[in-house]
Design a protein around this motif. Structure first.
Motif, mmCIF file in Angstrom:
data_model
loop_
_atom_site.group_PDB
_atom_site.id
_atom_site.type_symbol
_atom_site.label_atom_id
_atom_site.label_comp_id
_atom_site.label_asym_id
_atom_site.label_seq_id
_atom_site.Cartn_x
_atom_site.Cartn_y
_atom_site.Cartn_z
ATOM 1 N N LEU A 6 0.837 -1.191 0.000
ATOM 2 C CA LEU A 6 0.000 0.000 0.000
ATOM 3 C C LEU A 6 0.878 1.250 0.000
ATOM 4 C CD1 LEU A 6 -2.687 -1.088 2.601
ATOM 5 C CD2 LEU A 6 -2.864 -1.095 0.113
ATOM 6 N N SER A 7 0.393 2.287 -0.608
ATOM 7 C CA SER A 7 1.134 3.540 -0.692
ATOM 8 C C SER A 7 1.330 4.154 0.684
ATOM 9 C CB SER A 7 0.388 4.518 -1.596
ATOM 10 O OG SER A 7 1.005 5.779 -1.550
ATOM 11 N N THR A 8 2.522 4.696 0.906
ATOM 12 C CA THR A 8 2.805 5.396 2.156
ATOM 13 C C THR A 8 2.449 6.876 2.064
ATOM 14 O OG1 THR A 8 5.077 5.797 1.446
ATOM 15 C CG2 THR A 8 4.675 3.823 2.785
ATOM 16 N N VAL A 9 2.068 7.343 0.873
ATOM 17 C CA VAL A 9 1.770 8.767 0.686
ATOM 18 C C VAL A 9 0.376 9.035 0.131
ATOM 19 C CG1 VAL A 9 4.197 9.397 0.426
ATOM 20 C CG2 VAL A 9 2.852 8.812 -1.598
ATOM 21 N N GLN A 15 -0.096 14.501 -6.530
ATOM 22 C CA GLN A 15 -0.326 14.851 -7.927
ATOM 23 C C GLN A 15 1.042 14.937 -8.591
ATOM 24 O OE1 GLN A 15 -3.602 15.258 -9.121
ATOM 25 N NE2 GLN A 15 -4.040 14.480 -7.085
ATOM 26 N N VAL A 16 1.259 14.154 -9.639
ATOM 27 C CA VAL A 16 2.550 14.124 -10.331
ATOM 28 C C VAL A 16 2.382 14.760 -11.701
ATOM 29 C CG1 VAL A 16 4.399 12.648 -11.203
ATOM 30 C CG2 VAL A 16 3.187 12.019 -9.095
ATOM 31 N N TYR A 17 3.307 15.650 -12.044
ATOM 32 C CA TYR A 17 3.259 16.284 -13.360
ATOM 33 C C TYR A 17 4.664 16.705 -13.786
ATOM 34 C CZ TYR A 17 2.931 20.346 -10.228
ATOM 35 O OH TYR A 17 3.134 21.255 -9.223
ATOM 36 N N CYS A 18 4.816 16.938 -15.086
ATOM 37 C CA CYS A 18 6.094 17.382 -15.651
ATOM 38 C C CYS A 18 6.268 18.874 -15.456
ATOM 39 C CB CYS A 18 6.151 17.087 -17.145
ATOM 40 S SG CYS A 18 6.247 15.344 -17.530
ATOM 41 N N GLN A 19 7.511 19.289 -15.425
ATOM 42 C CA GLN A 19 7.814 20.719 -15.415
ATOM 43 C C GLN A 19 8.962 20.954 -16.387
ATOM 44 O OE1 GLN A 19 8.995 21.937 -11.478
ATOM 45 N NE2 GLN A 19 11.093 21.346 -11.788
ATOM 46 N N GLY A 20 9.336 22.174 -16.553
ATOM 47 C CA GLY A 20 10.448 22.509 -17.437
ATOM 48 C C GLY A 20 10.067 22.409 -18.901
ATOM 49 N N SER A 21 11.035 22.026 -19.733
ATOM 50 C CA SER A 21 10.831 22.036 -21.181
ATOM 51 C C SER A 21 9.746 21.052 -21.633
ATOM 52 C CB SER A 21 12.145 21.736 -21.906
ATOM 53 O OG SER A 21 12.659 20.476 -21.531
ATOM 54 N N PHE A 22 9.581 19.939 -20.947
ATOM 55 C CA PHE A 22 8.515 19.001 -21.330
ATOM 56 C C PHE A 22 7.143 19.632 -21.120
ATOM 57 C CE2 PHE A 22 8.426 14.528 -22.548
ATOM 58 C CZ PHE A 22 9.732 14.369 -22.959
ATOM 59 N N ARG A 23 6.962 20.299 -20.010
ATOM 60 C CA ARG A 23 5.671 20.937 -19.725
ATOM 61 C C ARG A 23 5.386 22.065 -20.717
ATOM 62 N NH1 ARG A 23 3.480 23.270 -13.962
ATOM 63 N NH2 ARG A 23 1.347 23.627 -14.671
ATOM 64 N N LEU A 24 6.431 22.783 -21.092
ATOM 65 C CA LEU A 24 6.272 23.888 -22.024
ATOM 66 C C LEU A 24 6.199 23.444 -23.485
ATOM 67 C CD1 LEU A 24 8.811 26.360 -20.390
ATOM 68 C CD2 LEU A 24 6.307 26.437 -20.260
ATOM 69 N N GLY A 25 6.497 22.153 -23.725
ATOM 70 C CA GLY A 25 6.477 21.643 -25.096
ATOM 71 C C GLY A 25 7.700 22.050 -25.896
ATOM 72 N N THR A 26 8.803 22.349 -25.208
ATOM 73 C CA THR A 26 10.016 22.783 -25.895
ATOM 74 C C THR A 26 11.183 21.819 -25.701
ATOM 75 O OG1 THR A 26 10.657 24.131 -23.993
ATOM 76 C CG2 THR A 26 9.367 25.216 -25.723
ATOM 77 N N ALA A 27 10.891 20.581 -25.332
ATOM 78 C CA ALA A 27 11.954 19.591 -25.118
ATOM 79 C C ALA A 27 12.690 19.333 -26.431
ATOM 80 C CB ALA A 27 11.373 18.292 -24.585
ATOM 81 N N VAL A 42 7.412 16.709 -10.896
ATOM 82 C CA VAL A 42 7.047 17.241 -9.589
ATOM 83 C C VAL A 42 6.019 16.304 -8.977
ATOM 84 C CG1 VAL A 42 5.860 19.141 -8.413
ATOM 85 C CG2 VAL A 42 7.409 19.628 -10.315
ATOM 86 N N CYS A 43 6.144 16.076 -7.694
ATOM 87 C CA CYS A 43 5.113 15.349 -6.964
ATOM 88 C C CYS A 43 4.624 16.290 -5.870
ATOM 89 C CB CYS A 43 5.642 14.057 -6.365
ATOM 90 S SG CYS A 43 4.357 13.120 -5.523
ATOM 91 N N TYR A 56 12.528 16.934 4.966
ATOM 92 C CA TYR A 56 13.520 15.937 5.366
ATOM 93 C C TYR A 56 12.846 14.618 5.732
ATOM 94 C CZ TYR A 56 17.359 13.732 7.885
ATOM 95 O OH TYR A 56 18.313 12.842 8.309
ATOM 96 N N ALA A 57 11.768 14.674 6.481
ATOM 97 C CA ALA A 57 11.056 13.458 6.892
ATOM 98 C C ALA A 57 10.326 12.811 5.720
ATOM 99 C CB ALA A 57 10.069 13.782 8.007
ATOM 100 N N LEU A 58 9.966 13.601 4.717
ATOM 101 C CA LEU A 58 9.234 13.077 3.562
ATOM 102 C C LEU A 58 10.138 12.324 2.587
ATOM 103 C CD1 LEU A 58 6.512 12.979 2.116
ATOM 104 C CD2 LEU A 58 7.141 15.128 0.999
ATOM 105 N N GLU A 59 11.407 12.637 2.534
ATOM 106 C CA GLU A 59 12.333 12.028 1.563
ATOM 107 C C GLU A 59 12.292 10.500 1.537
ATOM 108 O OE1 GLU A 59 15.236 11.916 -1.477
ATOM 109 O OE2 GLU A 59 13.901 13.486 -0.801
ATOM 110 N N PRO A 60 12.335 9.803 2.677
ATOM 111 C CA PRO A 60 12.267 8.334 2.611
ATOM 112 C C PRO A 60 10.976 7.822 1.959
ATOM 113 C CG PRO A 60 12.982 9.037 4.774
ATOM 114 C CD PRO A 60 12.544 10.271 4.047
ATOM 115 N N CYS A 61 9.872 8.527 2.120
ATOM 116 C CA CYS A 61 8.615 8.117 1.484
ATOM 117 C C CYS A 61 8.744 8.158 -0.029
ATOM 118 C CB CYS A 61 7.466 9.030 1.912
ATOM 119 S SG CYS A 61 7.095 8.998 3.666
ATOM 120 N N ARG A 62 9.352 9.207 -0.549
ATOM 121 C CA ARG A 62 9.527 9.349 -1.996
ATOM 122 C C ARG A 62 10.415 8.239 -2.540
ATOM 123 N NH1 ARG A 62 13.188 10.767 -5.614
ATOM 124 N NH2 ARG A 62 14.687 11.124 -3.977
#
Length: 72
Positions: A6-9, A15-27, A42-43, A56-62
């Motif tokens: 089961l998910s810990t988060v 919500q997971v989504y792209c950012q940067g050049s992929f999000r802008l369509g300029t990859a 991004v999550c 800091y406490a969230l890092e192990p979950c990721r």
């Protein structure tokens, strides 16, 4: 085969989504088949505040969720 753990988060409404050049369509496409795209993602935990859990406490979950399928 056993079901996945089961998910810990899940309770934080991730919500997971792209950012940067992929999000802008300029990859830029890799020049050769040996190269790969560089995708930034991004999550966002919509139901989590810094008062509830620090970054800091969230890092192990990721890492628990990403590491089994993708090397970090």
């Amino acid at each position: 085969m056993a079901p996945p753990p089961l998910s810990t988060v899940r309770q934080y409404d991730p919500q997971v989504y792209c950012q940067g050049s992929f999000r802008l369509g300029t990859a830029i496409r890799p020049l050769t088949d040996d190269e790969e795209y560089d995708v930034d993602s991004v999550c966002e935990f919509r139901l989590l505040t810094r008062q509830q859990l620090s970054q800091y406490a969230l890092e192990p979950c990721r890492c628990d969720r990403v590491a089994p399928s993708h090397p970090i």
